[in-house]
Motif scaffolding. Structure first.
Motif, PDB file in Angstrom:
ATOM      1  N   LYS A 131       0.818  -1.216   0.000  1.00  0.00           N
ATOM      2  CA  LYS A 131       0.000   0.000   0.000  1.00  0.00           C
ATOM      3  C   LYS A 131       0.852   1.266   0.000  1.00  0.00           C
ATOM      4  N   LEU A 132       2.080   1.137   0.487  1.00  0.00           N
ATOM      5  CA  LEU A 132       2.976   2.289   0.506  1.00  0.00           C
ATOM      6  C   LEU A 132       3.239   2.806  -0.906  1.00  0.00           C
ATOM      7  N   PHE A 133       3.168   1.880  -1.881  1.00  0.00           N
ATOM      8  CA  PHE A 133       3.477   2.244  -3.267  1.00  0.00           C
ATOM      9  C   PHE A 133       2.227   2.331  -4.137  1.00  0.00           C
ATOM     10  N   SER A 134       1.084   2.422  -3.503  1.00  0.00           N
ATOM     11  CA  SER A 134      -0.155   2.572  -4.261  1.00  0.00           C
ATOM     12  C   SER A 134      -0.104   3.863  -5.082  1.00  0.00           C
ATOM     13  N   GLY A 135      -0.260   3.728  -6.383  1.00  0.00           N
ATOM     14  CA  GLY A 135      -0.203   4.894  -7.258  1.00  0.00           C
ATOM     15  C   GLY A 135       1.187   5.210  -7.774  1.00  0.00           C
ATOM     16  N   TYR A 136       2.195   4.455  -7.332  1.00  0.00           N
ATOM     17  CA  TYR A 136       3.569   4.673  -7.793  1.00  0.00           C
ATOM     18  C   TYR A 136       3.947   3.616  -8.826  1.00  0.00           C
ATOM     19  N   ASN A 137       4.777   4.000  -9.778  1.00  0.00           N
ATOM     20  CA  ASN A 137       5.196   3.078 -10.836  1.00  0.00           C
ATOM     21  C   ASN A 137       6.636   2.610 -10.691  1.00  0.00           C
ATOM     22  N   ARG A 138       7.346   3.127  -9.711  1.00  0.00           N
ATOM     23  CA  ARG A 138       8.739   2.719  -9.516  1.00  0.00           C
ATOM     24  C   ARG A 138       8.964   2.357  -8.053  1.00  0.00           C
ATOM     25  N   PHE A 139       9.752   1.309  -7.864  1.00  0.00           N
ATOM     26  CA  PHE A 139      10.099   0.856  -6.519  1.00  0.00           C
ATOM     27  C   PHE A 139      11.592   1.113  -6.318  1.00  0.00           C
ATOM     28  N   VAL A 140      11.885   2.041  -5.427  1.00  0.00           N
ATOM     29  CA  VAL A 140      13.279   2.407  -5.153  1.00  0.00           C
ATOM     30  C   VAL A 140      13.745   1.645  -3.915  1.00  0.00           C
ATOM     31  N   PHE A 141      14.870   0.964  -4.055  1.00  0.00           N
ATOM     32  CA  PHE A 141      15.465   0.230  -2.939  1.00  0.00           C
ATOM     33  C   PHE A 141      16.743   0.954  -2.518  1.00  0.00           C
ATOM     34  N   LEU A 142      16.800   1.331  -1.250  1.00  0.00           N
ATOM     35  CA  LEU A 142      17.973   2.024  -0.727  1.00  0.00           C
ATOM     36  C   LEU A 142      18.557   1.239   0.441  1.00  0.00           C
ATOM     37  N   GLU A 143      19.869   1.120   0.431  1.00  0.00           N
ATOM     38  CA  GLU A 143      20.548   0.451   1.535  1.00  0.00           C
ATOM     39  C   GLU A 143      20.753   1.432   2.688  1.00  0.00           C
ATOM     40  N   LYS A 144      21.446   0.980   3.708  1.00  0.00           N
ATOM     41  CA  LYS A 144      21.715   1.814   4.871  1.00  0.00           C
ATOM     42  C   LYS A 144      22.381   3.121   4.443  1.00  0.00           C
ATOM     43  N   ASN A 145      22.009   4.210   5.108  1.00  0.00           N
ATOM     44  CA  ASN A 145      22.520   5.557   4.809  1.00  0.00           C
ATOM     45  C   ASN A 145      22.073   6.055   3.434  1.00  0.00           C
ATOM     46  N   ASN A 146      20.970   5.502   2.947  1.00  0.00           N
ATOM     47  CA  ASN A 146      20.374   5.938   1.675  1.00  0.00           C
ATOM     48  C   ASN A 146      21.290   5.711   0.473  1.00  0.00           C
ATOM     49  N   ILE A 147      22.052   4.634   0.513  1.00  0.00           N
ATOM     50  CA  ILE A 147      22.872   4.262  -0.635  1.00  0.00           C
ATOM     51  C   ILE A 147      21.993   3.510  -1.634  1.00  0.00           C
ATOM     52  N   PHE A 148      22.074   3.898  -2.900  1.00  0.00           N
ATOM     53  CA  PHE A 148      21.224   3.301  -3.924  1.00  0.00           C
ATOM     54  C   PHE A 148      21.526   1.811  -4.106  1.00  0.00           C
ATOM     55  N   VAL A 225      20.293  11.946  -7.579  1.00  0.00           N
ATOM     56  CA  VAL A 225      21.213  13.036  -7.249  1.00  0.00           C
ATOM     57  C   VAL A 225      21.986  12.673  -5.988  1.00  0.00           C
ATOM     58  N   THR A 226      23.312  12.700  -6.101  1.00  0.00           N
ATOM     59  CA  THR A 226      24.173  12.525  -4.936  1.00  0.00           C
ATOM     60  C   THR A 226      25.115  13.721  -4.867  1.00  0.00           C
ATOM     61  N   LYS A 227      25.838  13.839  -3.797  1.00  0.00           N
ATOM     62  CA  LYS A 227      26.691  15.019  -3.619  1.00  0.00           C
ATOM     63  C   LYS A 227      27.733  15.136  -4.725  1.00  0.00           C
ATOM     64  N   THR A 228      28.346  14.014  -5.104  1.00  0.00           N
ATOM     65  CA  THR A 228      29.429  14.045  -6.092  1.00  0.00           C
ATOM     66  C   THR A 228      29.033  13.467  -7.443  1.00  0.00           C
ATOM     67  N   GLY A 229      27.837  12.880  -7.528  1.00  0.00           N
ATOM     68  CA  GLY A 229      27.425  12.246  -8.774  1.00  0.00           C
ATOM     69  C   GLY A 229      27.827  10.783  -8.851  1.00  0.00           C
ATOM     70  N   ARG A 230      28.369  10.251  -7.767  1.00  0.00           N
ATOM     71  CA  ARG A 230      28.736   8.834  -7.731  1.00  0.00           C
ATOM     72  C   ARG A 230      27.637   8.030  -7.050  1.00  0.00           C
ATOM     73  N   THR A 232      27.929   5.550  -5.224  1.00  0.00           N
ATOM     74  CA  THR A 232      28.320   5.045  -3.905  1.00  0.00           C
ATOM     75  C   THR A 232      28.047   6.054  -2.795  1.00  0.00           C
ATOM     76  N   ASP A 233      27.629   7.258  -3.176  1.00  0.00           N
ATOM     77  CA  ASP A 233      27.286   8.289  -2.187  1.00  0.00           C
ATOM     78  C   ASP A 233      25.801   8.203  -1.836  1.00  0.00           C
ATOM     79  N   PRO A 234      25.413   8.724  -0.681  1.00  0.00           N
ATOM     80  CA  PRO A 234      23.991   8.720  -0.307  1.00  0.00           C
ATOM     81  C   PRO A 234      23.138   9.480  -1.314  1.00  0.00           C
ATOM     82  N   VAL A 235      21.969   8.951  -1.575  1.00  0.00           N
ATOM     83  CA  VAL A 235      21.019   9.606  -2.478  1.00  0.00           C
ATOM     84  C   VAL A 235      20.430  10.834  -1.788  1.00  0.00           C
TER      85      VAL A 235
END
Length: 250
Positions: A131-148, A225-230, A232-235
């Motif tokens: 239900k959290l993604f009701s109406g959304y078309n993409r599922f974003v998975f982020l690891e600890k510290n918001n790493i993609f 978008v990350t701070k450096t564009g890498r 490996t940085d937090p999203v």
């Protein structure tokens, strides 16, 4: 035949010229009258009153009126010029002037799944029906510290399930995220969607940079978008293809 049409601004310009002429003539006339009175009247007028009261009053009135009409004309002219410059910019020139952090969806507003190894055991149907993604078309998975980790579109999941329905030996209700991830080794489409459907830009980049990053990959619809564009940085934020399309319109 002369096809030129009279300028729309000709009447306001003529009016300003007439007002300026009237003011100038009025000041000259009053000055002449004061001079004649000074030379001909037996009793000399009060020069202190004229110098300290009337002349400053005339000057203030004259300056105010002229500043209003001609200052407004200059302002309108500058505003019109600026508007013309903006309108003549191409969509890419406009996008180049827009920082990504002005239009991105910030991390706090990105609906996502906190990824860890336990997520691999979730069934795809469970994820799709979250239900959290009701109406959304993409599922974003982020690891600890918001790493993609992943971004998987709803259509990619449903295409995977539809493909497995052809195999009667497979119970699609039991297909897990791990089954989907493992499929990349034998399914080029899923491999491409997992590896090349996203890209990254730096926080100090502009929207045109994001557009170019998206265009650089065939199936890319998301730029993180990350701070450096890498990666490996937090999203810090997300720019979707819908945002790019919106600002690509002239």
């Amino acid at each position: 035949m002369n096809d030129q049409k009279p300028s729309k601004n000709s009447k306001p310009t003529d009016l300003r010229n007439i007002i300026a002429l009237i003011i100038t003539l009025a000041v000259i006339t009053i000055t002449i009258i004061v001079a004649i009175c000074t030379l001909t009247l037996p009793e000399k007028p009060d020069f202190d009153f004229i110098g300290q009261s009337l002349l400053p009053l005339w000057g203030t009135w004259l300056g105010t009126v002229l500043a209003f009409y001609f200052g407004k004309a200059n302002f309108d002219s500058v505003a019109k010029t600026y508007e013309n410059v903006i309108n003549n910019l191409s969509s890419e020139e406009k996008m180049e002037k827009i920082p990504v952090d002005d239009v991105m969806t910030p991390i706090n507003n990105i609906t996502h799944i906190d990824y860890d190894e336990t997520q691999l055991n979730r069934t795809i149907l469970e994820i799709l029906n979250d239900k959290l993604f009701s109406g959304y078309n993409r599922f974003v998975f982020l690891e600890k510290n918001n790493i993609f980790k992943y971004v998987i579109h709803r259509s990619t999941f449903t295409n995977f399930i539809a493909d497995k329905l052809r195999d009667e030996t497979i119970d699609v209700k039991k297909l897990t995220l791990k089954n989907f991830i493992d499929e990349k080794d034998k399914n080029e489409y899923i491999k491409d969607m997992l590896d090349n459907s996203y890209n990254f830009v730096a926080l100090n980049d502009n929207l045109l940079d994001a557009k170019n990053a998206m265009k650089s990959l065939k199936n890319c619809e998301d730029v993180f978008v990350t701070k450096t564009g890498r990666g490996t940085d937090p999203v810090l934020g997300l720019i979707t293809n819908n945002i790019i399309i919106k600002f690509s319109k002239i």
